[in-house]
Design a protein around this motif. Sequence first.
Motif, PDB file in Angstrom:
ATOM      1  N   VAL A  11     -18.952   2.138  21.632  1.00 51.67           N
ATOM      2  CA  VAL A  11     -18.061   1.381  22.511  1.00 51.67           C
ATOM      3  C   VAL A  11     -18.495   1.565  23.955  1.00 51.67           C
ATOM      4  N   GLN A  12     -17.896   0.775  24.816  1.00 50.76           N
ATOM      5  CA  GLN A  12     -18.163   0.915  26.242  1.00 50.76           C
ATOM      6  C   GLN A  12     -17.083   1.761  26.906  1.00 50.76           C
ATOM      7  N   ALA A  13     -17.417   2.317  28.030  1.00 52.08           N
ATOM      8  CA  ALA A  13     -16.454   3.108  28.786  1.00 52.08           C
ATOM      9  C   ALA A  13     -15.201   2.272  29.049  1.00 52.08           C
ATOM     10  N   GLY A  14     -14.046   2.901  28.843  1.00 51.56           N
ATOM     11  CA  GLY A  14     -12.778   2.218  29.023  1.00 51.56           C
ATOM     12  C   GLY A  14     -12.198   1.643  27.741  1.00 51.56           C
ATOM     13  N   ASP A  15     -13.018   1.545  26.704  1.00 52.11           N
ATOM     14  CA  ASP A  15     -12.554   0.990  25.430  1.00 52.11           C
ATOM     15  C   ASP A  15     -11.711   2.007  24.663  1.00 52.11           C
ATOM     16  N   SER A  16     -11.183   1.546  23.540  1.00 53.14           N
ATOM     17  CA  SER A  16     -10.358   2.386  22.685  1.00 53.14           C
ATOM     18  C   SER A  16     -10.931   2.429  21.274  1.00 53.14           C
ATOM     19  N   LEU A  17     -10.638   3.497  20.583  1.00 56.00           N
ATOM     20  CA  LEU A  17     -10.981   3.652  19.174  1.00 56.00           C
ATOM     21  C   LEU A  17      -9.858   4.430  18.504  1.00 56.00           C
ATOM     22  N   ARG A  18      -9.695   4.192  17.210  1.00 56.68           N
ATOM     23  CA  ARG A  18      -8.768   5.005  16.442  1.00 56.68           C
ATOM     24  C   ARG A  18      -9.522   5.630  15.279  1.00 56.68           C
ATOM     25  N   LEU A  19      -9.528   6.936  15.243  1.00 54.77           N
ATOM     26  CA  LEU A  19     -10.126   7.672  14.136  1.00 54.77           C
ATOM     27  C   LEU A  19      -9.054   7.975  13.091  1.00 54.77           C
ATOM     28  N   SER A  20      -9.474   7.981  11.849  1.00 56.67           N
ATOM     29  CA  SER A  20      -8.577   8.310  10.747  1.00 56.67           C
ATOM     30  C   SER A  20      -9.142   9.466   9.942  1.00 56.67           C
ATOM     31  N   CYS A  21      -8.266  10.306   9.469  1.00 54.85           N
ATOM     32  CA  CYS A  21      -8.644  11.426   8.599  1.00 54.85           C
ATOM     33  C   CYS A  21      -7.761  11.337   7.364  1.00 54.85           C
ATOM     34  N   ALA A  22      -8.331  10.858   6.282  1.00 47.20           N
ATOM     35  CA  ALA A  22      -7.587  10.710   5.034  1.00 47.20           C
ATOM     36  C   ALA A  22      -7.798  11.947   4.173  1.00 47.20           C
ATOM     37  N   ALA A  23      -6.711  12.467   3.642  1.00 46.55           N
ATOM     38  CA  ALA A  23      -6.778  13.710   2.882  1.00 46.55           C
ATOM     39  C   ALA A  23      -6.333  13.506   1.449  1.00 46.55           C
ATOM     40  N   SER A  24      -6.931  14.263   0.578  1.00 39.58           N
ATOM     41  CA  SER A  24      -6.462  14.326  -0.805  1.00 39.58           C
ATOM     42  C   SER A  24      -5.936  15.732  -1.035  1.00 39.58           C
ATOM     43  N   GLY A  25      -5.055  15.879  -1.975  1.00 32.38           N
ATOM     44  CA  GLY A  25      -4.505  17.191  -2.237  1.00 32.38           C
ATOM     45  C   GLY A  25      -3.013  17.241  -1.975  1.00 32.38           C
ATOM     46  N   ARG A  26      -2.374  18.124  -2.664  1.00 31.80           N
ATOM     47  CA  ARG A  26      -0.918  18.216  -2.561  1.00 31.80           C
ATOM     48  C   ARG A  26      -0.509  19.006  -1.326  1.00 31.80           C
ATOM     49  N   ALA A  27       0.705  18.763  -0.895  1.00 26.01           N
ATOM     50  CA  ALA A  27       1.302  19.516   0.207  1.00 26.01           C
ATOM     51  C   ALA A  27       0.524  19.380   1.507  1.00 26.01           C
ATOM     52  N   PHE A  28      -0.201  18.293   1.680  1.00 29.88           N
ATOM     53  CA  PHE A  28      -0.986  18.113   2.902  1.00 29.88           C
ATOM     54  C   PHE A  28      -0.101  18.111   4.127  1.00 29.88           C
ATOM     55  N   PHE A  66      -5.781  10.553  24.742  1.00 29.02           N
ATOM     56  CA  PHE A  66      -5.848  10.656  23.286  1.00 29.02           C
ATOM     57  C   PHE A  66      -4.464  10.987  22.740  1.00 29.02           C
ATOM     58  N   THR A  67      -4.169  10.463  21.570  1.00 26.82           N
ATOM     59  CA  THR A  67      -2.916  10.759  20.892  1.00 26.82           C
ATOM     60  C   THR A  67      -3.198  11.057  19.427  1.00 26.82           C
ATOM     61  N   ILE A  68      -2.764  12.229  18.974  1.00 25.66           N
ATOM     62  CA  ILE A  68      -2.898  12.585  17.570  1.00 25.66           C
ATOM     63  C   ILE A  68      -1.559  12.358  16.883  1.00 25.66           C
ATOM     64  N   SER A  69      -1.613  11.839  15.677  1.00 25.88           N
ATOM     65  CA  SER A  69      -0.397  11.584  14.919  1.00 25.88           C
ATOM     66  C   SER A  69      -0.710  11.715  13.439  1.00 25.88           C
ATOM     67  N   ARG A  70       0.340  11.781  12.647  1.00 26.91           N
ATOM     68  CA  ARG A  70       0.121  11.894  11.204  1.00 26.91           C
ATOM     69  C   ARG A  70       1.123  11.027  10.464  1.00 26.91           C
ATOM     70  N   ASP A  71       0.675  10.489   9.347  1.00 26.91           N
ATOM     71  CA  ASP A  71       1.517   9.733   8.431  1.00 26.91           C
ATOM     72  C   ASP A  71       1.458  10.484   7.102  1.00 26.91           C
ATOM     73  N   ASN A  72       2.444  11.319   6.867  1.00 30.21           N
ATOM     74  CA  ASN A  72       2.412  12.167   5.682  1.00 30.21           C
ATOM     75  C   ASN A  72       2.531  11.351   4.389  1.00 30.21           C
ATOM     76  N   ALA A  73       3.170  10.200   4.456  1.00 28.61           N
ATOM     77  CA  ALA A  73       3.265   9.353   3.268  1.00 28.61           C
ATOM     78  C   ALA A  73       1.890   8.847   2.843  1.00 28.61           C
ATOM     79  N   LYS A  74       0.994   8.710   3.816  1.00 27.17           N
ATOM     80  CA  LYS A  74      -0.361   8.236   3.527  1.00 27.17           C
ATOM     81  C   LYS A  74      -1.368   9.376   3.542  1.00 27.17           C
ATOM     82  N   ASN A  75      -0.915  10.592   3.750  1.00 30.30           N
ATOM     83  CA  ASN A  75      -1.834  11.740   3.826  1.00 30.30           C
ATOM     84  C   ASN A  75      -2.955  11.487   4.830  1.00 30.30           C
ATOM     85  N   THR A  76      -2.587  10.969   5.966  1.00 29.02           N
ATOM     86  CA  THR A  76      -3.587  10.589   6.961  1.00 29.02           C
ATOM     87  C   THR A  76      -3.170  11.065   8.347  1.00 29.02           C
TER      88      THR A  76
END
Length: 117
Positions: A11-28, A66-76
Amino acid sequence: VQLQASGGGLVQAGDSLRLSCAASGRAFSRYGVGWLRQAPAKDREVVAAIAGNGAVDYLGSVKGRFTISRDNAKNTVYLQMTGLKPEDTGVYYCAARSTEGRPYDYWGQGTQVTVSS
C-alpha cells in the motif's frame, strides 16, 4: 490452537489495511492475542495486544492509528491499520497465549505489509 494470519499487502503511505488472525481450537476467547511486527534489521515488537477480557494495549508509535479487536464468535482477531507509514513495513505475525504476561505459545505464519512512500 492454530493461527492463520492474512490481509497484508503493498500500500501507499496514508492507506489502510485490515489484518485478520483466524484461530482454530476450543476456548480461544480466553486467549490473549498479539500482533507482532518483524521489520528488516529490527527486533520483533508487539504492536498491539488484546487480552481474553478484552483489555488492549498498543505500541506507542501506532496508538491512534491501529485498532485491535476480536470476534469470539468467529474465533478471529483483527488489526485495523490506518494512516500507514513506511516504518510500519514488516512481516506481521499473530500469536496467542493462554496466560497474560507469559510468552506467546502459538504463532501464525506471518503476513507481509509493505508501505511505500
